[in-house]
Enzyme design. Structure first.
Site, short mmCIF file in Angstrom:
data_model
loop_
_atom_site.label_atom_id
_atom_site.label_comp_id
_atom_site.label_asym_id
_atom_site.label_seq_id
_atom_site.Cartn_x
_atom_site.Cartn_y
_atom_site.Cartn_z
N SER A 4 37.77 34.96 41.34
CA SER A 4 37.10 33.72 41.77
C SER A 4 36.90 32.81 40.56
CB SER A 4 35.74 34.05 42.39
OG SER A 4 35.94 34.75 43.59
N GLU B 282 33.06 30.29 37.20
CA GLU B 282 32.67 31.68 36.90
C GLU B 282 33.53 32.20 35.74
OE1 GLU B 282 32.07 34.30 40.25
OE2 GLU B 282 33.02 35.95 39.17
N ARG C 131 25.98 36.85 38.11
CA ARG C 131 27.13 36.72 37.20
C ARG C 131 26.71 36.24 35.81
NH1 ARG C 131 28.20 39.04 40.81
NH2 ARG C 131 29.70 38.68 42.45
C1 LIG Z 1 41.83 39.95 41.35
C2 LIG Z 1 40.45 39.81 40.74
C3 LIG Z 1 39.34 40.09 41.49
C4 LIG Z 1 38.07 39.97 40.94
N1 LIG Z 1 36.99 40.25 41.71
C5 LIG Z 1 35.76 40.18 41.18
C6 LIG Z 1 34.62 40.49 41.97
O1 LIG Z 1 34.71 40.85 43.13
N2 LIG Z 1 33.40 40.39 41.39
C7 LIG Z 1 33.25 40.00 40.10
O2 LIG Z 1 32.10 39.95 39.62
N3 LIG Z 1 34.31 39.70 39.33
C8 LIG Z 1 35.56 39.76 39.83
N4 LIG Z 1 36.64 39.45 39.07
C9 LIG Z 1 36.44 38.95 37.69
C10 LIG Z 1 36.50 40.02 36.60
O3 LIG Z 1 37.34 41.10 36.97
C11 LIG Z 1 35.11 40.56 36.24
O4 LIG Z 1 34.27 39.53 35.74
C12 LIG Z 1 35.23 41.69 35.19
O5 LIG Z 1 34.00 42.34 35.09
C13 LIG Z 1 35.64 41.16 33.81
O6 LIG Z 1 35.92 42.28 32.99
P1 LIG Z 1 36.97 42.17 31.81
O7 LIG Z 1 36.95 43.44 31.06
O8 LIG Z 1 38.30 41.73 32.31
O9 LIG Z 1 36.31 41.01 30.94
P2 LIG Z 1 37.07 39.82 30.19
O10 LIG Z 1 37.66 38.89 31.19
O11 LIG Z 1 37.95 40.36 29.13
O12 LIG Z 1 35.80 39.09 29.53
C14 LIG Z 1 34.89 38.38 30.35
C15 LIG Z 1 33.68 38.00 29.49
O13 LIG Z 1 32.98 39.18 29.13
C16 LIG Z 1 32.92 39.31 27.71
N5 LIG Z 1 33.07 40.74 27.41
C17 LIG Z 1 34.08 41.57 27.77
N6 LIG Z 1 33.84 42.80 27.32
C18 LIG Z 1 32.65 42.76 26.66
C19 LIG Z 1 31.87 43.73 25.95
N7 LIG Z 1 32.28 45.00 25.82
N8 LIG Z 1 30.69 43.31 25.39
C20 LIG Z 1 30.28 42.03 25.50
N9 LIG Z 1 31.00 41.07 26.14
C21 LIG Z 1 32.16 41.44 26.71
C22 LIG Z 1 34.07 38.48 27.17
O14 LIG Z 1 33.81 38.03 25.84
C23 LIG Z 1 34.10 37.32 28.16
O15 LIG Z 1 33.11 36.36 27.85
C24 LIG Z 1 37.92 39.56 39.60
C25 LIG Z 1 39.06 39.28 38.83
C26 LIG Z 1 40.32 39.40 39.40
C27 LIG Z 1 41.54 39.12 38.54
#
Ligand SMILES: Cc1cc2nc3c(=O)[nH]c(=O)nc-3n(C[C@H](O)[C@H](O)[C@H](O)COP(=O)(O)OP(=O)(O)OC[C@H]3O[C@@H](n4cnc5c(N)ncnc54)[C@H](O)[C@@H]3O)c2cc1C
Length: 305
Positions: free
Chosen positions: A226, A297, A173
């Site tokens: 998480s 996380e 992560r």
């Molecule tokens: C119901 C649920 C289940 C989940 N299950 C999992 C799981 O099984 N495994 C897991 O790993 N995660 C899980 N997550 C967490 C999350 O979905 C992941 O971490 C996902 O990859 C985040 O993507 P996002 O576009 O929403 O990023 P955001 O939440 O918008 O951003 C997260 C971080 O990434 C950075 N970021 C976003 N886009 C970019 C980009 N293009 N370039 C550089 N930095 C960027 C942001 O600045 C921030 O620091 C879950 C979340 C939920 C709500």
């Protein structure tokens, strides 16, 4: 707004808002305002916007806001919303090309449809490809960077760079610059490689994976997945549950009864401060009772009011 230079944007095709709420752009449905909130029309428009920003202005990237806690005081500078339902997703040179704004579940279904194995895990991760790259998102043994052949990033001068996994320090992560610093440039695209698979098998795996998530995660309530990383050899959810913290609440935020590593905002009344206080409370109780220090996380962004 803490800006002293006038902003001169010419010919932008995206949507620029000032002092705009971020709560609707996070899955917890909390968070204050962004000074500037930009939704680019496409990657060239994104580059033009970034190029036009004063060099000292902080820039924060948000995908689908599914792994962030934006504080109630909001985020200073510019926030760029990357999620784009029209983002490019294609098969190219035996790889899958995805713009960073593609939703990860869409990539999973696309890969399955094109006979690629092992992308199924992305079906249950409700973020963007950019967010999956930034977090090295993963589950059920799958991990984003295991499949990355190369990525494209955007420099502050508006130029795109292509980089390979060897150009990053990649961990659980976590993705950082090789010197351990936070990422310097946002991801704008990725080329991903998957083993050949079988369409029906991949589809069935996605179906099973989603059914398992629906049964074990509080998906109908605002949450951010998480909250804590799993400590080595253990599960954060098990530790939190063993400390009797299920259903523990502060203000409008509550530890989920269904999955103890999730914090939910059931009535959409929580402030970010409630969630942050609950995260702190869970950490200190788990440390006092088990000796394990849980590391968040979710990423906490912005300022307290
Ligand atoms: C119901 C649920 C289940 C989940 N299950 C999992 C799981 O099984 N495994 C897991 O790993 N995660 C899980 N997550 C967490 C999350 O979905 C992941 O971490 C996902 O990859 C985040 O993507 P996002 O576009 O929403 O990023 P955001 O939440 O918008 O951003 C997260 C971080 O990434 C950075 N970021 C976003 N886009 C970019 C980009 N293009 N370039 C550089 N930095 C960027 C942001 O600045 C921030 O620091 C879950 C979340 C939920 C709500």
């Amino acid at each position: 707004m803490m800006m002293h230079e006038p902003l001169a944007f010419v010919g932008l095709r995206g949507t620029l808002l000032r002092d705009a709420s971020l709560a609707r752009h996070t899955t917890w449905r909390v968070g204050g305002n962004a000074d500037l909130l930009y939704t680019p029309a496409d990657r060239d428009d994104l580059a033009q916007f970034v190029r036009g920003l004063p060099a000292a202005l902080p820039v924060t990237i948000l995908g689908l806001g599914s792994n962030v806690l934006v504080r109630d005081g909001g985020i200073r500078g510019a926030v760029i919303l990357m999620h784009d339902p029209g983002a490019v997703l294609a098969v190219a040179d035996g790889m899958i090309y995805a713009d960073a704004g593609v939703a990860s579940p869409k990539l999973a279904r696309f890969a399955a449809m094109h006979g690629c194995a092992d992308a199924e895990f992305l079906a249950g991760i409700p973020g963007t490809v950019g967010g999956a790259l930034a977090m090295n998102a993963g589950c059920y043994g799958g991990q984003t960077w295991r499949h990355v052949a190369r990525v494209e990033t955007l420099a502050r001068d508006g130029r795109f760079n292509v980089r390979t996994p060897a150009d990053f320090a990649i961990g659980y992560r976590s993705v950082r610059e090789p010197d351990g610093e936070a990422l310097g440039e946002p991801f704008t695209a990725a080329w991903l490689r998957f083993q050949p698979g079988d369409v029906a098998t991949s589809r069935a795996r996605i179906k099973a994976l989603l059914a398992r998530r629906i049964a074990t995660q509080p998906l109908s309530l605002p949450n951010a997945g998480s909250v804590f990383r799993n400590p080595p050899g253990d599960h954060a959810a098990r530790l939190i549950e063993s400390c009797g913290l299920k259903a523990c609440a502060i203000g409008g935020a509550r530890v989920s009864e269904l999955h103890a590593n999730f914090i939910v905002n059931p009535a959409r009344r929580a402030r970010a401060a409630d969630i942050e206080a609950l995260i702190g409370h869970v950490r200190s109780v788990v440390k006092a009772k088990t000796g394990v220090v849980l590391e968040p996380e979710v990423r906490v962004l912005g300022e307290a009011p």
